[in-house]
Scaffold this motif. Sequence first.
Motif, short mmCIF file in Angstrom:
data_model
loop_
_atom_site.label_atom_id
_atom_site.label_comp_id
_atom_site.label_asym_id
_atom_site.label_seq_id
_atom_site.Cartn_x
_atom_site.Cartn_y
_atom_site.Cartn_z
N ALA A 112 46.81 -9.40 156.33
CA ALA A 112 46.64 -10.55 155.38
C ALA A 112 47.41 -11.66 156.07
O ALA A 112 46.79 -12.71 155.79
CB ALA A 112 47.07 -10.16 154.18
N GLU A 113 48.46 -11.81 156.33
CA GLU A 113 49.32 -12.92 157.02
C GLU A 113 48.77 -13.41 158.11
O GLU A 113 48.52 -14.66 158.17
CB GLU A 113 50.77 -12.34 157.24
N GLU A 119 43.80 -19.07 158.42
CA GLU A 119 42.94 -20.11 157.60
C GLU A 119 43.74 -21.52 157.55
O GLU A 119 43.16 -22.56 157.70
CB GLU A 119 42.81 -19.58 156.17
N ARG A 120 45.13 -20.99 157.34
CA ARG A 120 45.95 -22.45 157.17
C ARG A 120 45.90 -23.13 158.58
O ARG A 120 46.04 -24.53 158.48
CB ARG A 120 47.31 -21.92 156.82
N PHE A 121 46.09 -22.44 159.63
CA PHE A 121 46.02 -23.23 160.88
C PHE A 121 44.79 -24.08 160.71
O PHE A 121 44.69 -25.10 161.55
CB PHE A 121 46.20 -22.23 162.10
N ALA A 150 52.42 -28.35 154.96
CA ALA A 150 51.40 -26.85 155.10
C ALA A 150 52.17 -26.30 156.21
O ALA A 150 52.06 -24.92 156.08
CB ALA A 150 50.03 -27.50 155.40
N CYS A 151 52.53 -26.88 157.36
CA CYS A 151 53.20 -26.04 158.52
C CYS A 151 54.50 -25.33 157.80
O CYS A 151 54.69 -24.02 158.25
CB CYS A 151 53.55 -27.07 159.60
N ASP A 152 55.40 -26.10 157.32
CA ASP A 152 56.54 -25.48 156.55
C ASP A 152 56.25 -24.24 155.67
O ASP A 152 56.88 -23.14 155.77
CB ASP A 152 57.55 -26.47 155.65
N ALA A 153 54.98 -24.74 154.92
CA ALA A 153 54.94 -23.30 154.08
C ALA A 153 54.31 -22.23 154.92
O ALA A 153 54.66 -20.81 154.69
CB ALA A 153 53.65 -23.85 153.11
N MET A 154 53.69 -22.53 156.05
CA MET A 154 53.04 -21.34 156.91
C MET A 154 54.05 -20.53 157.47
O MET A 154 54.57 -19.42 157.66
CB MET A 154 52.18 -21.93 157.86
N ILE A 155 55.19 -21.43 158.01
CA ILE A 155 56.37 -20.98 158.61
C ILE A 155 57.21 -20.26 157.69
O ILE A 155 57.91 -19.06 158.15
CB ILE A 155 57.23 -22.02 159.24
N ASP A 156 57.37 -20.82 156.47
CA ASP A 156 58.31 -20.06 155.40
C ASP A 156 57.50 -18.52 155.04
O ASP A 156 58.39 -17.51 155.11
CB ASP A 156 58.21 -20.76 154.12
N GLU A 157 56.23 -18.55 155.04
CA GLU A 157 55.33 -17.27 154.86
C GLU A 157 56.04 -16.48 156.05
O GLU A 157 56.14 -14.98 155.83
CB GLU A 157 54.00 -17.84 154.66
N LYS A 158 55.84 -16.69 157.36
CA LYS A 158 56.08 -15.91 158.05
C LYS A 158 57.37 -15.49 158.15
O LYS A 158 57.71 -14.43 158.57
CB LYS A 158 55.49 -16.50 159.65
N LYS A 160 59.41 -15.16 155.65
CA LYS A 160 59.52 -14.25 154.50
C LYS A 160 59.14 -12.86 155.07
O LYS A 160 59.75 -12.03 154.95
CB LYS A 160 58.75 -14.85 153.56
N LEU A 161 57.99 -12.95 155.86
CA LEU A 161 57.50 -11.44 156.28
C LEU A 161 58.41 -10.85 157.26
O LEU A 161 58.65 -9.78 157.15
CB LEU A 161 56.03 -11.76 156.89
N ILE A 162 58.95 -11.89 158.07
CA ILE A 162 59.96 -11.33 159.05
C ILE A 162 61.31 -10.84 158.48
O ILE A 162 61.67 -9.79 158.74
CB ILE A 162 60.40 -12.51 160.17
N ASN A 163 61.50 -11.59 157.28
CA ASN A 163 62.80 -11.14 156.57
C ASN A 163 62.64 -9.88 155.67
O ASN A 163 63.39 -8.81 155.78
CB ASN A 163 63.11 -12.23 155.49
N ASP A 164 61.35 -9.76 155.28
CA ASP A 164 60.86 -8.36 154.66
C ASP A 164 61.17 -7.26 155.70
O ASP A 164 61.40 -6.29 155.28
CB ASP A 164 59.44 -8.51 154.06
#
Length: 340
Positions: A112-113, A119-121, A150-158, A160-164
């Motif tokens: 999903a990520e 898509e974001r890229f 948008a880049c920060d949001a995508m990086i934050d999402e990644k 967050k996934l890394i932190n999870d």
Amino acid sequence: MSSSGEEEEAGPDVDSNDPEERIAARRLRIQRRFELQKKAQMGEQMDEKKEAKEELTKSRKQMEDSRLRLMKLKLDGFDLVTAIRVAGDAREAARRVEEDEARRVRKEKLDAEAKSGAERFDDITKKWESALQKEIPQDLHEMLMQQKAACDAMIDEKNKLINDFQMELKQKDDHYVKDLKKQADDIDLLIERMDEQVKQLTKAKREELDEIEKAFVAERRDMLELHSKKWDSAMQQRRDRELEYMKAREKRVEEYEQQLQHLRVQDTEEYNQVKIKLETDVQILQQQLQQMKATYQLNQEKLEYNFQVLRKRDDENMVTKSQQKRKITRFVYYNNDVFM
């Protein structure tokens, strides 16, 4: 009357006047007595074997009970040890199920990520083309800030996934440490139960060995008592048989003495009769011998007389023969003169 009684009456009698019949009757009686004793001994031996088998069954029963008890203890200990292994296998199976589920969730999150990131890229890339067409600096700055957000949001999402994933990895490490501790506890419990089982089995084996030894000692004592009684009974029977044999022997000796006395008297009478008969025969033979001598003497005299007569006749015949020869000679001479 039974057939055996008829056979006994038809057989030889010990009170018979014939010695051979009495001997045959005694032999038949002794043979029947031996057969009865042999049958009785065979019956006693069968009883002894049966009793010995029953005694052996008692000891074997104790051994079988001990074997069953030890087998039950082994099975119980095996169940206790197996329960720990089954619990560990169940935990491992549950862990693998959870691991498979977590792996599936992680894969879904990554997919999903990756899809949302792509898509974001693509959106960010497309917006860079429109940003090149901006001529007003404020619009370009606003576009850049939007791209940066948008880049920060995508990086934050990644991130967050890394932190999870890092949190999940830490949880896995903690769970691994707990599993190691649980396995160590299970191993300690397993060793404790095995030691306890070994102690129980050792104690049970010693107790059962003591019980088996007691059973064999009791069996040995009973067998000694039984064989001692049988030995005493056999010795008593032997003494009784010896006494009976001595009485029978004394009776036979008396009977033999009576028979010998009877035979002596009978032989004495027969000897006297034979002696008288032989003396009479000797006298008759002596008379016949005297008669034969007289006859021989008479025959001898007759033969001598006949011999003398024959000799005399022979002499006469010789003289006659000589005369005949002279006559023949003269006759022949005379005939010769005539024919000439």
